[in-house]
Write a protein that holds these residues in place. Structure first.
Motif, PDB file in Angstrom:
ATOM      1  N   LEU A  70       7.069 -10.366  -3.738  1.00 50.44           N
ATOM      2  CA  LEU A  70       6.134 -11.391  -3.067  1.00 50.44           C
ATOM      3  C   LEU A  70       4.620 -11.131  -2.844  1.00 50.44           C
ATOM      4  O   LEU A  70       3.916 -11.839  -2.408  1.00 50.44           O
ATOM      5  N   ALA A  71       4.536  -9.652  -2.817  1.00 49.09           N
ATOM      6  CA  ALA A  71       3.424  -8.953  -2.854  1.00 49.09           C
ATOM      7  C   ALA A  71       3.107  -8.028  -3.777  1.00 49.09           C
ATOM      8  O   ALA A  71       3.775  -7.338  -4.366  1.00 49.09           O
ATOM      9  N   PRO A  72       1.704  -7.598  -3.998  1.00 46.34           N
ATOM     10  CA  PRO A  72       1.511  -6.591  -4.968  1.00 46.34           C
ATOM     11  C   PRO A  72       2.063  -5.349  -4.543  1.00 46.34           C
ATOM     12  O   PRO A  72       2.150  -5.008  -3.211  1.00 46.34           O
ATOM     13  N   LYS A  73       2.360  -4.627  -5.587  1.00 47.39           N
ATOM     14  CA  LYS A  73       2.935  -3.138  -5.526  1.00 47.39           C
ATOM     15  C   LYS A  73       1.725  -2.160  -5.386  1.00 47.39           C
ATOM     16  O   LYS A  73       0.468  -2.306  -6.072  1.00 47.39           O
ATOM     17  N   ALA A 129      -0.216   1.511  -6.085  1.00 48.31           N
ATOM     18  CA  ALA A 129       0.105   2.539  -7.204  1.00 48.31           C
ATOM     19  C   ALA A 129       1.039   3.752  -7.494  1.00 48.31           C
ATOM     20  O   ALA A 129       1.468   3.928  -8.363  1.00 48.31           O
ATOM     21  N   HIS A 130       1.410   4.092  -6.201  1.00 48.11           N
ATOM     22  CA  HIS A 130       2.473   4.815  -6.199  1.00 48.11           C
ATOM     23  C   HIS A 130       3.691   4.246  -5.358  1.00 48.11           C
ATOM     24  O   HIS A 130       3.587   3.641  -4.133  1.00 48.11           O
ATOM     25  N   ASP A 131       4.871   4.241  -5.789  1.00 48.61           N
ATOM     26  CA  ASP A 131       6.009   4.028  -5.106  1.00 48.61           C
ATOM     27  C   ASP A 131       6.671   5.152  -4.330  1.00 48.61           C
ATOM     28  O   ASP A 131       7.080   6.188  -4.845  1.00 48.61           O
ATOM     29  N   VAL A 132       6.963   4.878  -3.033  1.00 45.58           N
ATOM     30  CA  VAL A 132       7.350   5.837  -2.095  1.00 45.58           C
ATOM     31  C   VAL A 132       8.740   5.361  -1.522  1.00 45.58           C
ATOM     32  O   VAL A 132       8.628   4.348  -0.898  1.00 45.58           O
ATOM     33  N   THR A 133       9.483   6.058  -1.935  1.00 46.46           N
ATOM     34  CA  THR A 133      11.018   5.760  -1.141  1.00 46.46           C
ATOM     35  C   THR A 133      11.671   6.822  -0.383  1.00 46.46           C
ATOM     36  O   THR A 133      11.659   7.962  -0.630  1.00 46.46           O
ATOM     37  N   LEU A 134      12.011   6.646   0.883  1.00 49.15           N
ATOM     38  CA  LEU A 134      12.521   7.445   1.663  1.00 49.15           C
ATOM     39  C   LEU A 134      14.297   7.170   1.938  1.00 49.15           C
ATOM     40  O   LEU A 134      14.358   5.827   2.163  1.00 49.15           O
ATOM     41  N   CYS A 135      14.849   8.125   1.848  1.00 43.74           N
ATOM     42  CA  CYS A 135      16.184   7.860   2.168  1.00 43.74           C
ATOM     43  C   CYS A 135      16.349   7.724   3.646  1.00 43.74           C
ATOM     44  O   CYS A 135      16.093   8.805   4.246  1.00 43.74           O
ATOM     45  N   MET A 136      16.989   6.770   4.195  1.00 44.22           N
ATOM     46  CA  MET A 136      17.607   6.595   5.616  1.00 44.22           C
ATOM     47  C   MET A 136      19.001   6.704   5.699  1.00 44.22           C
ATOM     48  O   MET A 136      19.249   6.210   6.832  1.00 44.22           O
ATOM     49  N   ARG A 139      -3.489  -0.657  -1.592  1.00 41.61           N
ATOM     50  CA  ARG A 139      -2.639  -0.669  -2.670  1.00 41.61           C
ATOM     51  C   ARG A 139      -2.480   0.698  -3.309  1.00 41.61           C
ATOM     52  O   ARG A 139      -2.030   0.665  -4.466  1.00 41.61           O
ATOM     53  N   LEU A 140      -2.569   1.790  -2.348  1.00 42.25           N
ATOM     54  CA  LEU A 140      -2.301   3.108  -2.813  1.00 42.25           C
ATOM     55  C   LEU A 140      -0.672   3.320  -2.989  1.00 42.25           C
ATOM     56  O   LEU A 140      -0.183   3.848  -4.020  1.00 42.25           O
ATOM     57  N   GLU A 160       1.752  15.398   3.277  1.00 37.42           N
ATOM     58  CA  GLU A 160       0.885  16.365   2.365  1.00 37.42           C
ATOM     59  C   GLU A 160       1.028  15.937   0.868  1.00 37.42           C
ATOM     60  O   GLU A 160       0.031  15.821   0.034  1.00 37.42           O
ATOM     61  N   ILE A 161       2.497  15.441   0.715  1.00 38.55           N
ATOM     62  CA  ILE A 161       2.849  15.039  -0.716  1.00 38.55           C
ATOM     63  C   ILE A 161       1.892  13.723  -0.904  1.00 38.55           C
ATOM     64  O   ILE A 161       1.350  13.594  -2.013  1.00 38.55           O
ATOM     65  N   LEU A 162       1.825  12.932  -0.038  1.00 40.47           N
ATOM     66  CA  LEU A 162       1.183  11.644  -0.322  1.00 40.47           C
ATOM     67  C   LEU A 162      -0.395  11.780  -0.488  1.00 40.47           C
ATOM     68  O   LEU A 162      -0.975  11.011  -1.134  1.00 40.47           O
ATOM     69  N   TYR A 163      -0.853  12.475   0.549  1.00 46.56           N
ATOM     70  CA  TYR A 163      -2.248  12.792   0.571  1.00 46.56           C
ATOM     71  C   TYR A 163      -2.704  13.497  -0.896  1.00 46.56           C
ATOM     72  O   TYR A 163      -3.888  13.176  -1.391  1.00 46.56           O
ATOM     73  N   GLY A 164      -1.706  14.323  -1.345  1.00 46.63           N
ATOM     74  CA  GLY A 164      -2.076  14.928  -2.578  1.00 46.63           C
ATOM     75  C   GLY A 164      -2.075  13.940  -3.873  1.00 46.63           C
ATOM     76  O   GLY A 164      -2.758  14.119  -4.791  1.00 46.63           O
ATOM     77  N   LEU A 165      -1.357  12.695  -3.601  1.00 43.18           N
ATOM     78  CA  LEU A 165      -1.744  11.790  -4.796  1.00 43.18           C
ATOM     79  C   LEU A 165      -2.906  11.024  -4.845  1.00 43.18           C
ATOM     80  O   LEU A 165      -3.356  10.199  -5.484  1.00 43.18           O
ATOM     81  N   ALA A 166      -3.398  10.869  -3.667  1.00 43.28           N
ATOM     82  CA  ALA A 166      -4.731  10.037  -3.044  1.00 43.28           C
ATOM     83  C   ALA A 166      -5.945  10.740  -4.193  1.00 43.28           C
ATOM     84  O   ALA A 166      -6.180  11.934  -3.910  1.00 43.28           O
ATOM     85  N   LYS A 167      -6.434  10.006  -5.033  1.00 36.21           N
ATOM     86  CA  LYS A 167      -7.545  10.541  -5.803  1.00 36.21           C
ATOM     87  C   LYS A 167      -8.681  11.082  -4.756  1.00 36.21           C
ATOM     88  O   LYS A 167      -9.253  11.972  -5.215  1.00 36.21           O
ATOM     89  N   ASP A 168      -8.768  10.116  -4.081  1.00 31.69           N
ATOM     90  CA  ASP A 168     -10.266  10.200  -3.121  1.00 31.69           C
ATOM     91  C   ASP A 168      -9.589  10.143  -1.758  1.00 31.69           C
ATOM     92  O   ASP A 168      -9.408   8.900  -1.446  1.00 31.69           O
ATOM     93  N   LYS A 169      -9.298  11.117  -0.954  1.00 27.81           N
ATOM     94  CA  LYS A 169      -8.474  11.019   0.203  1.00 27.81           C
ATOM     95  C   LYS A 169      -9.231  10.249   1.222  1.00 27.81           C
ATOM     96  O   LYS A 169      -8.834   9.566   2.219  1.00 27.81           O
ATOM     97  N   THR A 170     -10.601   9.880   0.926  1.00 31.23           N
ATOM     98  CA  THR A 170     -11.190   9.293   2.026  1.00 31.23           C
ATOM     99  C   THR A 170     -10.846   7.502   1.677  1.00 31.23           C
ATOM    100  O   THR A 170     -11.200   7.137   2.665  1.00 31.23           O
ATOM    101  N   THR A 171     -10.356   7.229   0.627  1.00 32.61           N
ATOM    102  CA  THR A 171      -9.856   5.930   0.318  1.00 32.61           C
ATOM    103  C   THR A 171      -8.567   5.676   1.171  1.00 32.61           C
ATOM    104  O   THR A 171      -8.348   4.293   1.560  1.00 32.61           O
ATOM    105  N   VAL A 172      -7.884   6.577   1.735  1.00 30.32           N
ATOM    106  CA  VAL A 172      -6.635   6.070   2.471  1.00 30.32           C
ATOM    107  C   VAL A 172      -7.262   5.667   3.912  1.00 30.32           C
ATOM    108  O   VAL A 172      -7.796   6.346   4.766  1.00 30.32           O
ATOM    109  N   GLU A 173      -6.814   4.503   4.129  1.00 32.91           N
ATOM    110  CA  GLU A 173      -7.081   3.783   5.596  1.00 32.91           C
ATOM    111  C   GLU A 173      -6.567   4.597   6.763  1.00 32.91           C
ATOM    112  O   GLU A 173      -5.110   4.908   6.720  1.00 32.91           O
TER     113      GLU A 173
END
Length: 161
Positions: free
Chosen positions: A67-70, A72-79, A110-111, A146-159
């Protein structure tokens, strides 16, 4: 006529207007839009002459509907129990705080779409995080960020806060 109404008409016509084909219609709509926009669901309900609540009931019952936009990257954490005992809770907290997202949500930019799941069946290498289908085992909070920041094309876009 709005573009959304035209799209809905096209989808309905594929199924000869049969309201019994609601799920495939909603799948087609999600395929077209990437998720189920509320305005599109209202239009679908109106054109099919079915209660909007029925569409939302279907959309919330089946996990495949969004019901919401997805992001660019799917991050799934096992709990799961083993992952949790080995630090998945701290990893989740770090991701949520750093990227201002809750489990099941998508970052504002939407990253990333972040989800915490009960188990992914990789207990031997816990804690485990999947990013775009790739497994990362033995993850720590710092490594996850570190993994997630590595995926950010422009790390300054991450809020950040």
């Amino acid at each position: 006529m709005a573009d959304e109404d035209k799209l809905i008409e096209q989808i309905i016509s594929r199924y000869d207007g049969d309201a019994g084909m609601l799920i495939p219609m909603m799948q087609d709509l999600q395929s077209e839009c990437g998720y189920l926009p509320p305005d599109h669901l209202r239009s679908l309900a109106k054109q099919l002459e079915v209660p909007l609540s029925r569409l939302f009931a279907v959309a919330t019952f089946y996990a495949s509907f969004r019901l919401a936009p997805k992001g660019a990257h799917d991050v799934t954490l096992c709990m799961g129990t083993v992952c949790f005992l080995k630090g998945a809770g701290a990893i989740s907290e770090a991701i949520c705080k750093e990227f201002r997202v809750e489990p099941g949500g998508t970052t504002r930019d939407r990253l990333f779409t972040f989800q915490a799941v009960n188990c992914i069946g990789a207990c031997a290498v816990a804690p485990v995080m999947l990013v775009d289908g790739k497994y990362y085992d033995g993850v720590t909070p710092a490594a996850a960020l570190e993994i997630l920041y590595g995926l950010a094309k422009d790390k300054t876009t991450v809020e950040k806060e």
